[in-house]
Design a protein around this motif. Structure first.
Motif, PDB file in Angstrom:
ATOM      1  N   GLY A 121      10.132   9.348   9.952  1.00 32.00           N
ATOM      2  CA  GLY A 121      10.824   9.041  11.403  1.00 32.00           C
ATOM      3  C   GLY A 121       9.588   8.262  12.671  1.00 32.00           C
ATOM      4  O   GLY A 121       9.111   7.461  13.916  1.00 32.00           O
ATOM      5  N   GLY A 122       8.010   8.542  11.791  1.00 32.90           N
ATOM      6  CA  GLY A 122       6.776   8.194  12.177  1.00 32.90           C
ATOM      7  C   GLY A 122       6.275   6.635  11.641  1.00 32.90           C
ATOM      8  O   GLY A 122       6.834   5.944  10.743  1.00 32.90           O
ATOM      9  N   ASN A 123       4.988   6.017  12.086  1.00 34.40           N
ATOM     10  CA  ASN A 123       4.065   5.304  11.549  1.00 34.40           C
ATOM     11  C   ASN A 123       3.524   5.648  10.233  1.00 34.40           C
ATOM     12  O   ASN A 123       3.640   4.357   9.750  1.00 34.40           O
ATOM     13  CB  ASN A 123       3.085   5.071  12.641  1.00 34.40           C
ATOM     14  CG  ASN A 123       3.349   4.990  14.486  1.00 34.40           C
ATOM     15  OD1 ASN A 123       4.404   4.108  14.426  1.00 34.40           O
ATOM     16  ND2 ASN A 123       2.277   4.444  15.196  1.00 34.40           N
ATOM     17  N   THR A 124       3.969   7.073   9.675  1.00 35.59           N
ATOM     18  CA  THR A 124       3.521   6.854   8.543  1.00 35.59           C
ATOM     19  C   THR A 124       4.460   5.857   7.241  1.00 35.59           C
ATOM     20  O   THR A 124       4.683   5.279   6.837  1.00 35.59           O
ATOM     21  CB  THR A 124       2.666   8.350   8.073  1.00 35.59           C
ATOM     22  OG1 THR A 124       1.977   8.393   8.389  1.00 35.59           O
ATOM     23  CG2 THR A 124       2.501   7.931   6.570  1.00 35.59           C
ATOM     24  N   ALA A 125       5.849   6.625   7.707  1.00 31.34           N
ATOM     25  CA  ALA A 125       6.993   5.537   6.932  1.00 31.34           C
ATOM     26  C   ALA A 125       7.353   4.377   7.359  1.00 31.34           C
ATOM     27  O   ALA A 125       7.695   3.983   6.522  1.00 31.34           O
ATOM     28  CB  ALA A 125       8.918   7.306   8.098  1.00 31.34           C
ATOM     29  N   VAL A 126       7.447   3.893   8.264  1.00 37.15           N
ATOM     30  CA  VAL A 126       7.054   2.653   8.977  1.00 37.15           C
ATOM     31  C   VAL A 126       6.206   2.004   7.999  1.00 37.15           C
ATOM     32  O   VAL A 126       6.704   0.863   7.849  1.00 37.15           O
ATOM     33  CB  VAL A 126       7.125   2.132  10.533  1.00 37.15           C
ATOM     34  CG1 VAL A 126       6.518   0.342  10.690  1.00 37.15           C
ATOM     35  CG2 VAL A 126       7.861   3.071  11.270  1.00 37.15           C
ATOM     36  N   ASP A 127       4.806   2.075   7.706  1.00 36.39           N
ATOM     37  CA  ASP A 127       4.043   1.551   7.208  1.00 36.39           C
ATOM     38  C   ASP A 127       4.058   1.799   5.926  1.00 36.39           C
ATOM     39  O   ASP A 127       4.639   0.634   4.863  1.00 36.39           O
ATOM     40  CB  ASP A 127       2.353   2.372   7.736  1.00 36.39           C
ATOM     41  CG  ASP A 127       1.834   1.628   8.918  1.00 36.39           C
ATOM     42  OD1 ASP A 127       2.590   1.093   9.286  1.00 36.39           O
ATOM     43  OD2 ASP A 127       0.545   2.940   9.105  1.00 36.39           O
ATOM     44  N   ALA A 128       4.507   2.969   5.210  1.00 39.09           N
ATOM     45  CA  ALA A 128       5.013   2.994   3.840  1.00 39.09           C
ATOM     46  C   ALA A 128       6.571   2.063   3.399  1.00 39.09           C
ATOM     47  O   ALA A 128       6.213   1.471   2.638  1.00 39.09           O
ATOM     48  CB  ALA A 128       5.558   4.059   3.463  1.00 39.09           C
ATOM     49  N   ALA A 129       7.122   2.100   5.102  1.00 38.72           N
ATOM     50  CA  ALA A 129       8.550   1.535   4.241  1.00 38.72           C
ATOM     51  C   ALA A 129       8.245  -0.280   4.479  1.00 38.72           C
ATOM     52  O   ALA A 129       8.502  -1.297   2.922  1.00 38.72           O
ATOM     53  CB  ALA A 129       9.427   1.736   5.067  1.00 38.72           C
ATOM     54  N   VAL A 130       7.563  -1.065   5.181  1.00 32.62           N
ATOM     55  CA  VAL A 130       6.882  -1.849   5.358  1.00 32.62           C
ATOM     56  C   VAL A 130       5.957  -2.898   4.257  1.00 32.62           C
ATOM     57  O   VAL A 130       6.361  -3.734   3.643  1.00 32.62           O
ATOM     58  CB  VAL A 130       6.321  -2.631   6.598  1.00 32.62           C
ATOM     59  CG1 VAL A 130       5.995  -3.697   6.444  1.00 32.62           C
ATOM     60  CG2 VAL A 130       7.811  -2.214   7.578  1.00 32.62           C
ATOM     61  N   GLN A 131       5.190  -2.011   4.004  1.00 33.08           N
ATOM     62  CA  GLN A 131       4.147  -2.010   2.445  1.00 33.08           C
ATOM     63  C   GLN A 131       5.441  -1.560   1.195  1.00 33.08           C
ATOM     64  O   GLN A 131       4.663  -3.003   0.328  1.00 33.08           O
ATOM     65  CB  GLN A 131       3.306  -1.265   2.779  1.00 33.08           C
ATOM     66  CG  GLN A 131       2.294  -1.801   3.404  1.00 33.08           C
ATOM     67  CD  GLN A 131       0.725  -0.282   3.607  1.00 33.08           C
ATOM     68  OE1 GLN A 131      -0.106  -1.236   3.352  1.00 33.08           O
ATOM     69  NE2 GLN A 131       0.744   0.703   3.780  1.00 33.08           N
ATOM     70  N   ALA A 132       6.122  -1.021   1.466  1.00 30.87           N
ATOM     71  CA  ALA A 132       6.814  -1.127  -0.166  1.00 30.87           C
ATOM     72  C   ALA A 132       7.722  -2.918  -0.131  1.00 30.87           C
ATOM     73  O   ALA A 132       7.674  -3.356  -1.419  1.00 30.87           O
ATOM     74  CB  ALA A 132       8.076  -0.133  -0.047  1.00 30.87           C
ATOM     75  N   ARG A 133       7.962  -2.341   0.912  1.00 30.95           N
ATOM     76  CA  ARG A 133       8.936  -4.258   0.976  1.00 30.95           C
ATOM     77  C   ARG A 133       7.910  -5.895   0.321  1.00 30.95           C
ATOM     78  O   ARG A 133       8.130  -6.680  -0.005  1.00 30.95           O
ATOM     79  CB  ARG A 133       8.824  -4.480   2.320  1.00 30.95           C
ATOM     80  CG  ARG A 133      10.210  -5.686   2.480  1.00 30.95           C
ATOM     81  CD  ARG A 133      12.172  -4.841   2.302  1.00 30.95           C
ATOM     82  NE  ARG A 133      12.474  -6.424   2.357  1.00 30.95           N
ATOM     83  CZ  ARG A 133      13.322  -7.268   1.679  1.00 30.95           C
ATOM     84  NH1 ARG A 133      12.534  -7.242   0.279  1.00 30.95           N
ATOM     85  NH2 ARG A 133      14.318  -7.929   1.894  1.00 30.95           N
ATOM     86  N   ARG A 134       7.174  -5.221   1.231  1.00 31.39           N
ATOM     87  CA  ARG A 134       5.281  -6.037   1.115  1.00 31.39           C
ATOM     88  C   ARG A 134       5.444  -6.547  -0.166  1.00 31.39           C
ATOM     89  O   ARG A 134       4.550  -7.374  -0.893  1.00 31.39           O
ATOM     90  CB  ARG A 134       4.963  -6.204   1.937  1.00 31.39           C
ATOM     91  CG  ARG A 134       5.419  -6.944   3.096  1.00 31.39           C
ATOM     92  CD  ARG A 134       4.645  -6.888   4.376  1.00 31.39           C
ATOM     93  NE  ARG A 134       5.068  -7.769   5.236  1.00 31.39           N
ATOM     94  CZ  ARG A 134       4.155  -8.497   6.507  1.00 31.39           C
ATOM     95  NH1 ARG A 134       2.955  -8.549   5.861  1.00 31.39           N
ATOM     96  NH2 ARG A 134       4.673  -8.979   7.753  1.00 31.39           N
ATOM     97  N   LEU A 135       5.731  -5.171  -1.370  1.00 33.91           N
ATOM     98  CA  LEU A 135       4.532  -5.414  -2.585  1.00 33.91           C
ATOM     99  C   LEU A 135       5.872  -5.524  -4.044  1.00 33.91           C
ATOM    100  O   LEU A 135       5.479  -5.899  -4.437  1.00 33.91           O
ATOM    101  CB  LEU A 135       4.529  -3.900  -3.021  1.00 33.91           C
ATOM    102  CG  LEU A 135       2.877  -2.938  -2.776  1.00 33.91           C
ATOM    103  CD1 LEU A 135       3.288  -1.684  -3.028  1.00 33.91           C
ATOM    104  CD2 LEU A 135       2.431  -3.762  -3.915  1.00 33.91           C
TER     105      LEU A 135
END
Length: 450
Positions: A281-295
């Protein structure tokens, strides 16, 4: 590459990847910056200054933009925060300086865009003026800084300003720490982290040595014998485990490694699943999730064990995830990772709720499964104390203990950043490094050179 056939690189073409990882928030034009700066009330007793961990004189730098004094604006920022460019891009200004802006009480939800104005001023300096500070006469003192992240860089720069020689060690090939390896690529695009490092090192007197890990290639005691002082900014090198069945399945990895791989390699070569679950639930989780989507992941779900008000990711980050097509599920705790024929197939979660005592409660008889061929763990990072030798540096609560001057319990050894107690924020790390450098300088000024 993963053995899971549903995890593969190259899901998107070059043009789409370039667009997906371009600057998430394009900069203001100069005309836009001036208009925004003129909205500021230039408060005498400005609450935004108090909210900034590095204490930047915010009204002063904004007024300088409004009067077209860009060099003065940038200098005001950089004399307090030499990494003002990256902080303007990655810091949660919405819960720091901008949250305290008095415009919030007059124009609900419309504070001065302090972060964007700070970026505008520092970018101008980096593009037009170069390094604004000069190094003092060499003192003959030598200081070792271990860890070339924000705290270490800020410490090295301030020590160099005082005239000391600094050797900056890091286990990575490049300096920058989390700015280089741990932040979403669209937050610091166009190799900005390295441009900022080059800008900072231009003051002179700082030697960067890569590929050097504390505990493997050097010890604190050895550095202390060789140098007049040591500053430790080693961050949080450990990653918490989920502690559930199936965690060793192919396709399960920590989000920090996923982000580092993405920052270190050609994006076309970074594997990503079709269905990705991010736990945290932190910024690392958000960064990973969004970047996975953008990949190119087709379906990304971020799952957190409590409610959104308990997430360390800010509201802005949560909304950013959702606008990027990430599904957010709350009140769910992982029970096990599900495999079919030995291949990761999903994650089983127990539904939860807040109990009368405020604590989370999970019903192990009420579970559900989210299908996944890739799972990214973002449940927290930890300080690894093993590289600290000798036992003379006190550790409590999983962090290095320091006094008000930043000194550890080992004489002449200081520490700062995420490895010490306090907020895990880039701007706080910069403050720690800057202040420790001033403390070190005060001591060295009374000492004869070796």
């Amino acid at each position: 590459m993963s053995q899971n056939p549903d995890i593969a690189p190259g899901r998107l073409g070059d043009a789409e990847l370039a667009l997906n990882f371009s600057d998430a928030h394009p900069p203001l034009t100069h005309a836009q910056a001036v208009v925004e700066a003129e909205r500021c009330f230039y408060c005498f007793d400005a609450p935004c200054i108090e909210a900034c961990p590095t204490g930047i004189d915010i009204p002063r730098f904004i007024r300088a933009i409004a009067t077209d004094n860009m060099a003065g604006s940038a200098r005001t920022i950089l004399e307090s925060n030499i990494l003002g460019g990256s902080c303007a891009r990655v810091c949660p200004t919405e819960i720091l300086c901008e949250q305290k802006c008095v415009h919030n009480t007059r124009e609900e939800g419309h504070p001065i865009r302090i972060g964007m104005l700070q970026r505008h001023a520092v970018d101008w300096q980096m593009n037009h003026g170069g390094q604004p500070f000069t190094r003092a006469e060499p003192t003959g003192h030598r200081v070792a800084v271990v860890g070339a992240g924000p705290a270490g860089l800020a410490c090295a720069h301030r020590l160099a300003m005082h005239g000391h020689d600094v050797v900056l060690f890091d286990r990575h090939e490049r300096a920058g720490g989390l700015n280089e390896y741990g932040v979403a690529a669209y937050k610091l695009p166009d190799d900005f982290a390295q441009k900022e490092v080059d800008f900072l090192l231009a003051i002179g007197g700082i030697t960067f040595v890569s590929g050097m890990a504390l505990g493997r290639d050097m010890t604190v005691a050895g550095l202390r014998r060789e140098y007049d002082a040591v500053f430790l900014s080693v961050g949080l090198a450990g990653v918490r485990a989920l502690g559930v069945e199936g965690e060793d399945l192919d396709g399960v990895m920590d989000a920090v490694t996923f982000i580092e791989n993405l920052r270190s390699a050609d994006r076309k070569t970074v594997p990503v699943g079709r269905r990705v679950v991010v736990i945290g639930g932190g910024n690392t989780a958000v960064d990973a999730a969004v970047q996975a989507r953008r990949l190119g992941a087709e379906d990304v779900t971020l799952v957190y064990r409590r409610g959104h008000e308990n997430m360390s990711a800010t509201q802005v980050e949560r909304e950013w995830a959702q606008t990027n097509g990430v599904t957010v599920r709350l009140w769910a705790s992982p029970v096990r990772l599900v495999a079919r024929d030995g291949v990761l197939a999903g994650v089983e979660f127990a539904r939860g709720a807040q109990g009368p005592d405020g604590k989370a409660r999970y019903d192990m008889a009420d579970t559900f499964v989210i299908e996944a061929d890739m799972v990214l763990k973002a449940v927290g990072q930890t300080f690894v104390s093993d590289p600290l030798d000798g036992g003379s540096i006190a550790i409590a609560g999983g962090r290095i203990m320091v006094d008000d001057s930043g000194q550890t319990t080992m004489e002449g050894v200081y520490a700062g950043g995420d490895c010490t107690p306090g907020e895990d924020l880039t701007v706080a790390a910069v403050r720690d490094g800057r202040d420790a450098a001033d403390s070190i300088n005060a001591v060295l000024s009374t000492m004869a050179t070796r």
